[in-house]
Design a protein around this motif. Structure first.
Motif, PDB file in Angstrom:
ATOM      1  N   ASN A 119       8.439   4.301  15.743  1.00 61.12           N
ATOM      2  CA  ASN A 119       7.826   4.082  14.409  1.00 61.12           C
ATOM      3  C   ASN A 119       8.373   5.057  13.392  1.00 61.12           C
ATOM      4  O   ASN A 119       7.803   4.875  12.347  1.00 61.12           O
ATOM      5  CB  ASN A 119       6.348   3.913  14.302  1.00 61.12           C
ATOM      6  N   THR A 120       8.705   6.053  13.832  1.00 62.92           N
ATOM      7  CA  THR A 120       9.102   7.273  12.706  1.00 62.92           C
ATOM      8  C   THR A 120      10.620   7.646  12.762  1.00 62.92           C
ATOM      9  O   THR A 120      10.983   8.858  12.350  1.00 62.92           O
ATOM     10  CB  THR A 120       8.390   8.460  13.113  1.00 62.92           C
ATOM     11  N   ASN A 135       5.298   0.092   1.311  1.00 60.79           N
ATOM     12  CA  ASN A 135       6.124  -0.101   2.804  1.00 60.79           C
ATOM     13  C   ASN A 135       6.432  -1.519   3.158  1.00 60.79           C
ATOM     14  O   ASN A 135       5.550  -2.257   3.262  1.00 60.79           O
ATOM     15  CB  ASN A 135       5.256   0.718   3.697  1.00 60.79           C
ATOM     16  N   ARG A 137       0.671  -1.151  -0.124  1.00 61.46           N
ATOM     17  CA  ARG A 137      -0.151   0.237   0.053  1.00 61.46           C
ATOM     18  C   ARG A 137       0.924   1.324  -0.030  1.00 61.46           C
ATOM     19  O   ARG A 137       0.792   2.159   0.977  1.00 61.46           O
ATOM     20  CB  ARG A 137      -0.918  -0.035   1.185  1.00 61.46           C
ATOM     21  N   PRO A 138       1.497   1.525  -1.133  1.00 60.97           N
ATOM     22  CA  PRO A 138       2.250   2.869  -0.948  1.00 60.97           C
ATOM     23  C   PRO A 138       1.468   4.016  -0.885  1.00 60.97           C
ATOM     24  O   PRO A 138       0.265   4.365  -1.496  1.00 60.97           O
ATOM     25  CB  PRO A 138       2.977   2.793  -2.745  1.00 60.97           C
ATOM     26  N   GLY A 139       1.935   4.845  -0.080  1.00 62.27           N
ATOM     27  CA  GLY A 139       1.060   6.149   0.453  1.00 62.27           C
ATOM     28  C   GLY A 139      -0.312   5.755   1.202  1.00 62.27           C
ATOM     29  O   GLY A 139      -0.960   6.505   1.484  1.00 62.27           O
ATOM     30  N   GLY A 140      -0.393   4.401   1.652  1.00 61.67           N
ATOM     31  CA  GLY A 140      -1.636   4.235   2.362  1.00 61.67           C
ATOM     32  C   GLY A 140      -2.832   4.048   1.150  1.00 61.67           C
ATOM     33  O   GLY A 140      -3.993   3.800   2.034  1.00 61.67           O
ATOM     34  N   GLU A 162       2.145   8.294   5.371  1.00 63.55           N
ATOM     35  CA  GLU A 162       1.920   6.847   5.369  1.00 63.55           C
ATOM     36  C   GLU A 162       1.841   6.321   6.735  1.00 63.55           C
ATOM     37  O   GLU A 162       1.019   5.488   7.225  1.00 63.55           O
ATOM     38  CB  GLU A 162       3.059   6.020   4.748  1.00 63.55           C
ATOM     39  N   PHE A 163       2.772   6.757   7.950  1.00 63.74           N
ATOM     40  CA  PHE A 163       2.538   6.396   9.098  1.00 63.74           C
ATOM     41  C   PHE A 163       0.981   6.709   9.701  1.00 63.74           C
ATOM     42  O   PHE A 163       0.513   5.772  10.566  1.00 63.74           O
ATOM     43  CB  PHE A 163       3.592   7.462   9.912  1.00 63.74           C
ATOM     44  N   ALA A 210      -1.424   6.457   8.009  1.00 61.68           N
ATOM     45  CA  ALA A 210      -2.429   5.412   7.665  1.00 61.68           C
ATOM     46  C   ALA A 210      -2.703   4.358   8.663  1.00 61.68           C
ATOM     47  O   ALA A 210      -3.693   3.506   8.653  1.00 61.68           O
ATOM     48  CB  ALA A 210      -2.041   4.770   6.202  1.00 61.68           C
ATOM     49  N   TYR A 211      -1.751   4.096   9.556  1.00 65.98           N
ATOM     50  CA  TYR A 211      -1.755   2.913  10.457  1.00 65.98           C
ATOM     51  C   TYR A 211      -1.655   3.441  12.003  1.00 65.98           C
ATOM     52  O   TYR A 211      -1.878   2.746  13.088  1.00 65.98           O
ATOM     53  CB  TYR A 211      -0.606   2.244  10.360  1.00 65.98           C
ATOM     54  N   ASN A 212      -1.355   4.793  12.347  1.00 68.75           N
ATOM     55  CA  ASN A 212      -1.136   5.306  13.733  1.00 68.75           C
ATOM     56  C   ASN A 212      -1.624   6.702  13.718  1.00 68.75           C
ATOM     57  O   ASN A 212      -2.061   7.368  12.734  1.00 68.75           O
ATOM     58  CB  ASN A 212       0.227   5.379  13.866  1.00 68.75           C
ATOM     59  N   MET A 260      10.362   3.469   6.311  1.00 71.14           N
ATOM     60  CA  MET A 260       9.967   3.788   7.775  1.00 71.14           C
ATOM     61  C   MET A 260       9.129   2.824   8.454  1.00 71.14           C
ATOM     62  O   MET A 260       8.185   1.953   7.752  1.00 71.14           O
ATOM     63  CB  MET A 260       9.287   4.978   7.681  1.00 71.14           C
ATOM     64  N   PRO A 261       9.493   2.150   9.703  1.00 70.42           N
ATOM     65  CA  PRO A 261       8.866   1.217  10.187  1.00 70.42           C
ATOM     66  C   PRO A 261       7.524   1.495  10.863  1.00 70.42           C
ATOM     67  O   PRO A 261       7.274   1.678  12.056  1.00 70.42           O
ATOM     68  CB  PRO A 261       9.981   0.759  11.459  1.00 70.42           C
ATOM     69  N   ILE A 262       6.609   1.888  10.092  1.00 73.91           N
ATOM     70  CA  ILE A 262       5.367   2.267  10.393  1.00 73.91           C
ATOM     71  C   ILE A 262       4.488   1.477  11.194  1.00 73.91           C
ATOM     72  O   ILE A 262       3.343   1.756  11.962  1.00 73.91           O
ATOM     73  CB  ILE A 262       4.593   3.085   9.540  1.00 73.91           C
ATOM     74  N   VAL A 263       4.881   0.065  11.047  1.00 75.14           N
ATOM     75  CA  VAL A 263       4.015  -0.958  11.915  1.00 75.14           C
ATOM     76  C   VAL A 263       5.032  -2.036  12.180  1.00 75.14           C
ATOM     77  O   VAL A 263       6.156  -1.966  11.566  1.00 75.14           O
ATOM     78  CB  VAL A 263       2.918  -1.513  11.196  1.00 75.14           C
ATOM     79  N   THR A 315       5.968  11.968   2.462  1.00 78.84           N
ATOM     80  CA  THR A 315       5.326  10.859   2.068  1.00 78.84           C
ATOM     81  C   THR A 315       5.350   9.761   3.350  1.00 78.84           C
ATOM     82  O   THR A 315       4.224   9.277   3.713  1.00 78.84           O
ATOM     83  CB  THR A 315       5.828  10.615   0.967  1.00 78.84           C
ATOM     84  N   ARG A 316       6.805   9.575   3.799  1.00 80.16           N
ATOM     85  CA  ARG A 316       6.672   8.595   4.955  1.00 80.16           C
ATOM     86  C   ARG A 316       5.824   8.669   6.196  1.00 80.16           C
ATOM     87  O   ARG A 316       5.340   8.023   6.565  1.00 80.16           O
ATOM     88  CB  ARG A 316       7.951   8.441   5.037  1.00 80.16           C
ATOM     89  N   LEU A 317       5.746   9.886   6.592  1.00 82.83           N
ATOM     90  CA  LEU A 317       5.296  10.376   7.613  1.00 82.83           C
ATOM     91  C   LEU A 317       3.791  10.305   7.263  1.00 82.83           C
ATOM     92  O   LEU A 317       2.602   9.944   8.360  1.00 82.83           O
ATOM     93  CB  LEU A 317       5.514  11.561   8.270  1.00 82.83           C
TER      94      LEU A 317
END
Lengths: 235, 235
Positions: free
Chosen positions: B133-134, A91, A42-45, B180-181, B183-185, A138-141, B176-178
């Motif tokens: 996560n960031t 991601n 899911r790029p960019g969510g 995306e973060f 989307a899950y947090n 980035m380790p978003i999950v 973009t990465r943040l």
């Protein structure tokens, strides 16, 4: 016979999604009319549906249909029955978390080892390596493990980026990060520049595209290899 | 009273280690003769001793001695008895793995809440947030959790980097990465540019340095805040 394309990126600057690879994909997926797409990264969510449409649009140019794994009731059966599999970028932490959640890592590995042609781009390439420890994402999950498919005996670093000359930014360069990886791990890493890919045919591994790749081996200085280099020597 | 400096970086371009912060650190650590240094993040994989010498050299300029946590037989007692604590940058995955391994996250949090002044730079700042996560770092080791100290009610993104104009690289921008973060947090993230820091004094949180910071809140467009902005509104 294993048949895999491990691509640095889906898109090179100035052209459309997968465009630079389409001639190759026509051959790679010649036995497949329909490609199973795994949109978990899911790029960019973006949603699984929207992402699958992007892949479908690209593959329609070479006369293939695409179906997303989320459209099937049984994901494992979908993999077992697939004529070809494509795992797109986004991601890597999200992708790997979902692959574990749906218990599809082993089925994907089995299908590939049984000859189902596979395409990975970016995150979908990272998972071809032994572990995802060399992702740029980035380790978003938090995934349950960093272990991945191990289809090649090394790790992948996609979107490999050379140090930017004259940069005043104090964050680490990619090369510094990969050297740091070898303070804790011993497997080789291939830094794949955008536009490069690794073609796996049975036990043969070849660097493809027009650019050199950068190889990082434990306790060695990094070095470059040219397109068409046989990568079997890396273990 | 909590007294914390959460700095984007240890070093700004063109000056020595911690130089830009020394005037601030003289005040921040005024009650401390000796600083306990936690070198676990090991930038570039350097040893705990070498890293501690780097910190010691900088702090000697303001008349403080530095001792590395690895020099103590009992790490938890070292934290409890510390006059001041400094956690340096490097790799956040390595740092957090070690903090869990030595069971020192709670002791560090307790010490800070009891008034021990704390300095974090880069990875040492990431751990002040709710989770790691960031972080921008490569996941070269697998920590048992991404949960960190939660000293502030948001996450930190150190070395915040604006999009590079005209870049042809297809990797994601930091923004973009943040996004995306989120989307899950749901927690906010502060993008701290190099040379910025957050000063925490009791329940007061203030952006310091000469640069704006970029704030990412769930379901909002990112926006800038100026130096001296009170950050208490972020929850």
């Amino acid at each position: 016979m294993k048949s895999i394309i491990i691509a640095s990126t889906s898109t090179v600057h100035g052209s459309g999604y997968l465009d630079y690879l389409l001639d190759e994909l026509k051959i790679h997926f010649k036995s497949a009319d329909e490609i199973l797409f795994i949109p978990y990264a899911r790029p960019g969510g973006i949603s699984h549906n929207v992402y699958t449409q992007t892949a479908a649009k690209a593959f329609s140019k070479i006369g293939k249909t695409v179906k997303g794994i989320h459209e099937f009731d049984n994901a494992i059966a979908a993999i077992e029955n697939a004529q070809g599999i494509f795992v797109g970028g986004g991601n890597t932490f999200v992708l790997v978390s979902q692959l574990y959640k749906y218990k599809v890592l082993s089925p994907i590995k089995d299908a590939i080892q049984n000859g189902t042609p596979y395409l990975g781009t970016s995150a979908g390439s990272n998972i071809c390596g032994l572990t995802m420890n060399t992702t740029n994402d980035m380790p978003i999950v938090y995934p349950p493990s960093f272990k991945t498919l191990g289809l090649v005996p090394f790790n992948i670093n996609p979107h490999y980026l050379d140090p930017i000359e004259g940069s005043t930014h104090m964050g680490e360069t990619r090369e510094t990060r990969l050297k740091e990886f070898h303070a804790y791990n011993t497997q080789p890493v291939i830094g794949l520049r955008e536009g490069s890919w690794i073609a796996v045919k049975g036990s043969e591994l070849t660097l493809k595209g027009h650019l050199d790749a950068r190889i990082f081996e434990y306790n060695k200085s990094p070095y470059e290899v040219a397109p068409q280099t046989d990568l079997d020597f890396l273990k």
